[in-house]
Design a protein around this motif. Structure first.
Motif, PDB file in Angstrom:
ATOM      1  N   ARG A   3      39.802  50.288  41.608  1.00 46.47           N
ATOM      2  CA  ARG A   3      39.367  49.233  40.684  1.00 46.47           C
ATOM      3  C   ARG A   3      39.344  49.772  39.251  1.00 46.47           C
ATOM      4  O   ARG A   3      39.742  49.101  38.304  1.00 46.47           O
ATOM      5  N   PHE A   4      38.900  51.032  39.075  1.00 44.54           N
ATOM      6  CA  PHE A   4      38.829  51.627  37.746  1.00 44.54           C
ATOM      7  C   PHE A   4      40.227  51.793  37.150  1.00 44.54           C
ATOM      8  O   PHE A   4      40.465  51.468  35.988  1.00 44.54           O
ATOM      9  N   LEU A   5      41.181  52.291  37.956  1.00 43.82           N
ATOM     10  CA  LEU A   5      42.537  52.508  37.460  1.00 43.82           C
ATOM     11  C   LEU A   5      43.213  51.194  37.085  1.00 43.82           C
ATOM     12  O   LEU A   5      43.947  51.110  36.102  1.00 43.82           O
ATOM     13  N   LEU A   6      42.962  50.146  37.878  1.00 42.38           N
ATOM     14  CA  LEU A   6      43.505  48.829  37.539  1.00 42.38           C
ATOM     15  C   LEU A   6      42.979  48.365  36.189  1.00 42.38           C
ATOM     16  O   LEU A   6      43.705  47.798  35.372  1.00 42.38           O
ATOM     17  N   GLY A   7      41.677  48.636  35.954  1.00 45.30           N
ATOM     18  CA  GLY A   7      41.084  48.237  34.682  1.00 45.30           C
ATOM     19  C   GLY A   7      41.710  48.972  33.516  1.00 45.30           C
ATOM     20  O   GLY A   7      41.994  48.395  32.468  1.00 45.30           O
ATOM     21  N   ILE A   8      41.967  50.293  33.684  1.00 42.45           N
ATOM     22  CA  ILE A   8      42.582  51.083  32.619  1.00 42.45           C
ATOM     23  C   ILE A   8      43.979  50.558  32.305  1.00 42.45           C
ATOM     24  O   ILE A   8      44.378  50.418  31.142  1.00 42.45           O
ATOM     25  N   THR A   9      44.754  50.237  33.359  1.00 43.19           N
ATOM     26  CA  THR A   9      46.108  49.715  33.172  1.00 43.19           C
ATOM     27  C   THR A   9      46.085  48.411  32.403  1.00 43.19           C
ATOM     28  O   THR A   9      46.863  48.197  31.463  1.00 43.19           O
ATOM     29  N   LEU A  10      45.199  47.513  32.787  1.00 45.18           N
ATOM     30  CA  LEU A  10      45.110  46.221  32.101  1.00 45.18           C
ATOM     31  C   LEU A  10      44.692  46.408  30.655  1.00 45.18           C
ATOM     32  O   LEU A  10      45.241  45.789  29.751  1.00 45.18           O
ATOM     33  N   PHE A  11      43.700  47.302  30.430  1.00 42.91           N
ATOM     34  CA  PHE A  11      43.204  47.489  29.071  1.00 42.91           C
ATOM     35  C   PHE A  11      44.308  47.967  28.135  1.00 42.91           C
ATOM     36  O   PHE A  11      44.402  47.540  26.992  1.00 42.91           O
ATOM     37  N   GLY A  31      42.257  38.516  29.869  1.00 42.78           N
ATOM     38  CA  GLY A  31      42.611  39.107  31.149  1.00 42.78           C
ATOM     39  C   GLY A  31      43.871  38.541  31.750  1.00 42.78           C
ATOM     40  O   GLY A  31      44.618  37.797  31.113  1.00 42.78           O
ATOM     41  N   GLU A  32      44.060  38.893  33.007  1.00 43.41           N
ATOM     42  CA  GLU A  32      45.254  38.501  33.749  1.00 43.41           C
ATOM     43  C   GLU A  32      44.850  37.998  35.127  1.00 43.41           C
ATOM     44  O   GLU A  32      43.977  38.589  35.783  1.00 43.41           O
ATOM     45  N   ILE A  33      45.459  36.901  35.570  1.00 41.01           N
ATOM     46  CA  ILE A  33      45.186  36.338  36.889  1.00 41.01           C
ATOM     47  C   ILE A  33      46.474  36.356  37.709  1.00 41.01           C
ATOM     48  O   ILE A  33      47.466  35.713  37.346  1.00 41.01           O
ATOM     49  N   VAL A  34      46.456  37.112  38.784  1.00 43.08           N
ATOM     50  CA  VAL A  34      47.593  37.185  39.693  1.00 43.08           C
ATOM     51  C   VAL A  34      47.494  36.036  40.698  1.00 43.08           C
ATOM     52  O   VAL A  34      46.416  35.746  41.204  1.00 43.08           O
ATOM     53  N   ASN A  35      48.595  35.373  40.971  1.00 44.63           N
ATOM     54  CA  ASN A  35      48.625  34.213  41.874  1.00 44.63           C
ATOM     55  C   ASN A  35      47.663  33.120  41.409  1.00 44.63           C
ATOM     56  O   ASN A  35      46.751  32.710  42.144  1.00 44.63           O
ATOM     57  N   VAL A  99      44.074  35.684  45.690  1.00 42.29           N
ATOM     58  CA  VAL A  99      44.106  35.837  47.150  1.00 42.29           C
ATOM     59  C   VAL A  99      42.799  36.457  47.633  1.00 42.29           C
ATOM     60  O   VAL A  99      42.284  36.119  48.695  1.00 42.29           O
ATOM     61  N   GLU A 100      42.248  37.394  46.832  1.00 42.64           N
ATOM     62  CA  GLU A 100      40.932  37.974  47.106  1.00 42.64           C
ATOM     63  C   GLU A 100      40.171  38.009  45.789  1.00 42.64           C
ATOM     64  O   GLU A 100      40.032  39.054  45.160  1.00 42.64           O
ATOM     65  N   PHE A 101      39.682  36.872  45.384  1.00 43.97           N
ATOM     66  CA  PHE A 101      39.166  36.675  44.030  1.00 43.97           C
ATOM     67  C   PHE A 101      38.088  37.694  43.669  1.00 43.97           C
ATOM     68  O   PHE A 101      38.240  38.475  42.733  1.00 43.97           O
ATOM     69  N   ASP A 102      36.992  37.712  44.401  1.00 44.80           N
ATOM     70  CA  ASP A 102      35.873  38.590  44.060  1.00 44.80           C
ATOM     71  C   ASP A 102      36.203  40.061  44.313  1.00 44.80           C
ATOM     72  O   ASP A 102      35.842  40.930  43.519  1.00 44.80           O
ATOM     73  N   GLU A 103      36.885  40.325  45.440  1.00 46.73           N
ATOM     74  CA  GLU A 103      37.179  41.699  45.808  1.00 46.73           C
ATOM     75  C   GLU A 103      38.138  42.369  44.822  1.00 46.73           C
ATOM     76  O   GLU A 103      38.106  43.590  44.647  1.00 46.73           O
ATOM     77  N   SER A 104      39.006  41.595  44.201  1.00 41.42           N
ATOM     78  CA  SER A 104      40.010  42.176  43.307  1.00 41.42           C
ATOM     79  C   SER A 104      39.567  42.197  41.842  1.00 41.42           C
ATOM     80  O   SER A 104      40.206  42.838  41.014  1.00 41.42           O
ATOM     81  N   LEU A 105      38.490  41.510  41.513  1.00 48.44           N
ATOM     82  CA  LEU A 105      38.065  41.383  40.120  1.00 48.44           C
ATOM     83  C   LEU A 105      37.604  42.722  39.562  1.00 48.44           C
ATOM     84  O   LEU A 105      36.718  43.377  40.125  1.00 48.44           O
ATOM     85  N   VAL A 106      38.197  43.155  38.457  1.00 46.92           N
ATOM     86  CA  VAL A 106      37.819  44.400  37.818  1.00 46.92           C
ATOM     87  C   VAL A 106      37.871  44.214  36.308  1.00 46.92           C
ATOM     88  O   VAL A 106      38.748  43.524  35.787  1.00 46.92           O
ATOM     89  N   TYR A 107      36.904  44.804  35.622  1.00 48.87           N
ATOM     90  CA  TYR A 107      36.802  44.692  34.167  1.00 48.87           C
ATOM     91  C   TYR A 107      37.129  46.023  33.508  1.00 48.87           C
ATOM     92  O   TYR A 107      36.921  47.096  34.093  1.00 48.87           O
ATOM     93  N   LEU A 118      27.721  44.383  38.262  1.00 50.42           N
ATOM     94  CA  LEU A 118      27.299  43.113  38.854  1.00 50.42           C
ATOM     95  C   LEU A 118      28.221  42.698  39.999  1.00 50.42           C
ATOM     96  O   LEU A 118      27.761  42.184  41.031  1.00 50.42           O
ATOM     97  N   ILE A 119      29.533  42.931  39.822  1.00 54.96           N
ATOM     98  CA  ILE A 119      30.475  42.609  40.886  1.00 54.96           C
ATOM     99  C   ILE A 119      30.254  43.515  42.099  1.00 54.96           C
ATOM    100  O   ILE A 119      30.278  43.061  43.252  1.00 54.96           O
ATOM    101  N   GLU A 120      30.038  44.805  41.851  1.00 51.53           N
ATOM    102  CA  GLU A 120      29.817  45.736  42.958  1.00 51.53           C
ATOM    103  C   GLU A 120      28.581  45.363  43.768  1.00 51.53           C
ATOM    104  O   GLU A 120      28.582  45.409  45.000  1.00 51.53           O
ATOM    105  N   VAL A 121      27.503  44.978  43.078  1.00 52.23           N
ATOM    106  CA  VAL A 121      26.283  44.572  43.785  1.00 52.23           C
ATOM    107  C   VAL A 121      26.527  43.292  44.580  1.00 52.23           C
ATOM    108  O   VAL A 121      26.092  43.161  45.727  1.00 52.23           O
TER     109      VAL A 121
END
Length: 463
Positions: A3-11, A31-35, A99-107, A118-121
């Motif tokens: 999740r952290f690496l995805l965030g770095i790539t997007l940033f 941000g970016e929304i896939v599908n 496809v996995e909205f909450d599970e894939s969400l990363v900031y 907040l997402i992790e909790v």
């Protein structure tokens, strides 16, 4: 780490834009929304609309917000939504896959730490649900130890986050609330789930220590009013103490009062006496009224008395109109009433009324409902409908999709090879919800020609 690496790539793809737009008094949120399942992302603060933006050709979005209030917001990408915590000066980016909205969400970016926490909790609480359910049969002391242990583990994570990032007092309080109130909900549920799980005849005796956290509850926290864990706690808490008060003071044989009007008037009175913050009062009053009417189903003099009592307490005119609309819908779904004059769309994007769908043959028509964001329910319902069609060949089963993008609905129709003559798209969810009183996805409405046979049927128990 993923999740952290995805965030770095997007940033890195947005960094020039976010740097140039950042200032002390502004917020950049993109941000970016896939599908994607919709063309838009809509931002809300509490229950108020803030802004909306359209996805670009790369499925990216961006908000530039000036002089906004620090605090909790939520963004809607139909049919999904999730919280985002925004503070002036933030330059925040989100990436998710529907496809996995909450599970894939990363900031990523400035402000990402509190939001990722907040997402992790949120995900931890979801993943622990089966485990917590297995604890309800334990005695009170053992249950508390198990629940407190889960709570402590999350608090330790928060302490580490705060040491590394020095959260603002408001952000720290929000993170703490996300942990605390989910734990408190489990405690409020315990007496009822324990009784059901163990088969005990009466509610288990609980000492004062079990509910010790109640002394710390702030019943007037404006910052948390629209935060789901806080509000859900309030619902469980007032239901719990209303039930216990009725059990102690309104029953001679220590059995619960079965009169729903009596019980819900207790809840209204308790909210009125304890909660002073107007917004929280109003949404709690609305919740009590909704719960009473949706479970009662029958128009009556008692229901009118209750609605009048509710209106004497609520100061929210839109909520009052909503309750009137709900009660009107209940009255219009009584046996022998005419079906509501509501339109849905077919696969060719043409409108057709519910009356026409029920009047196209001499069979009884069963209207049932499904939504794309409840995939397990969708698959189970489709399987169940196949069995019902074999069992009841003289019934016409009509599926109505809710809270789904029209394009996504058509894609699902093709993917699952659904019968296009028996599936329709409900474009106006609110109108359908109130007219057909959709209080759960197992709800169905049975009609003969254009006349209601059973307006409050259940797809699994009424047929």
């Amino acid at each position: 780490m993923v999740r952290f690496l995805l965030g770095i790539t997007l940033f890195s793809t947005f960094v020039s834009c976010s740097d140039s737009s950042e200032s002390r008094s502004s917020v950049f949120f993109g941000g970016e929304i896939v599908n994607p399942t919709s063309d838009y992302v809509v931002l809300y603060h509490n229950d108020s609309y803030v802004d909306s933006v359209k996805l670009d050709d790369q499925n990216r979005f961006s908000f530039q917000l000036n002089n906004i209030e620090d605090g909790l917001y939520h963004f809607d990408h139909t049919p999904e939504l999730q919280y985002v915590y925004l503070t002036q000066g933030d330059s925040l980016l989100a990436r998710l896959n529907t496809v996995e909205f909450d599970e894939s969400l990363v900031y990523s970016g400035k402000g990402s730490e509190i939001n990722n926490f907040l997402i992790e909790v949120f995900l931890k609480n979801e993943n622990e649900e089966d485990l917590v359910n297995s604890y309800y049969e334990l005695d009170p002391e053992a249950f508390s130890k198990k629940i407190d242990s889960l709570h402590s583990a999350k608090i330790d994570l928060l302490k580490e986050l705060d040491i590394d990032n020095q959260l603002t007092p408001m952000a720290l309080a929000m993170a703490q609330a996300s942990i605390d109130y989910n734990t408190y909900i489990n405690k409020e549920k315990y007496p009822f789930y324990h009784k059901k799980g163990t088969g005990e005849e009466t509610i288990h005796e609980l000492d004062d220590d079990f509910y010790g956290y109640r002394e710390k509850i702030d019943f007037n926290n404006k910052d948390l009013t629209y935060f789901r864990p806080y509000f859900d706690f309030m619902k469980w808490h007032f239901g719990n103490i209303s039930y216990m008060a009725c059990l102690q003071n309104c029953s001679t044989d220590k059995k619960p009062v079965s009169d729903r009007l009596h019980f819900n008037k207790h809840k209204l009175a308790l909210v009125d006496s304890i909660v002073k913050q107007e917004e929280l009062r109003n949404i709690l009053f609305r919740n009590v009224a909704m719960d009473y009417l949706l479970r009662e189903h029958n128009p009556s003099e008692e229901a009118t008395v209750f609605i009048n009592k509710y209106k004497s307490l609520s100061t929210h005119k839109d909520h009052q109109e909503e309750i009137d609309l709900l009660y009107s819908g209940i009255k219009n779904l009584q046996p022998n009433a005419t079906l509501p004059n509501i339109a849905v769309k077919n696969f060719n994007d043409e409108e057709i009324s519910l009356k026409d769908l029920a009047n196209n043959n001499k069979k009884n028509t069963v209207f049932y409902f499904w939504t794309a964001d409840q995939k397990r329910h969708f698959r189970n319902v489709n399987k169940h409908i196949v069995s019902l069609e074999k069992k009841y060949p003289h019934y016409n089963f009509v599926g109505i999709n809710l809270r789904t993008n029209f394009t996504q609905w058509k894609q699902m129709m093709d993917e699952y090879k659904l019968d296009k003559d028996k599936q329709f798209f409900g474009e106006n969810f609110k109108e359908l919800q109130m007219a057909m009183i959709i209080d759960g996805l197992n709800k169905c409405v049975i009609a003969k020609d254009t006349v209601v046979v059973d307006g409050f049927a259940n797809l699994y128990t009424s047929l």
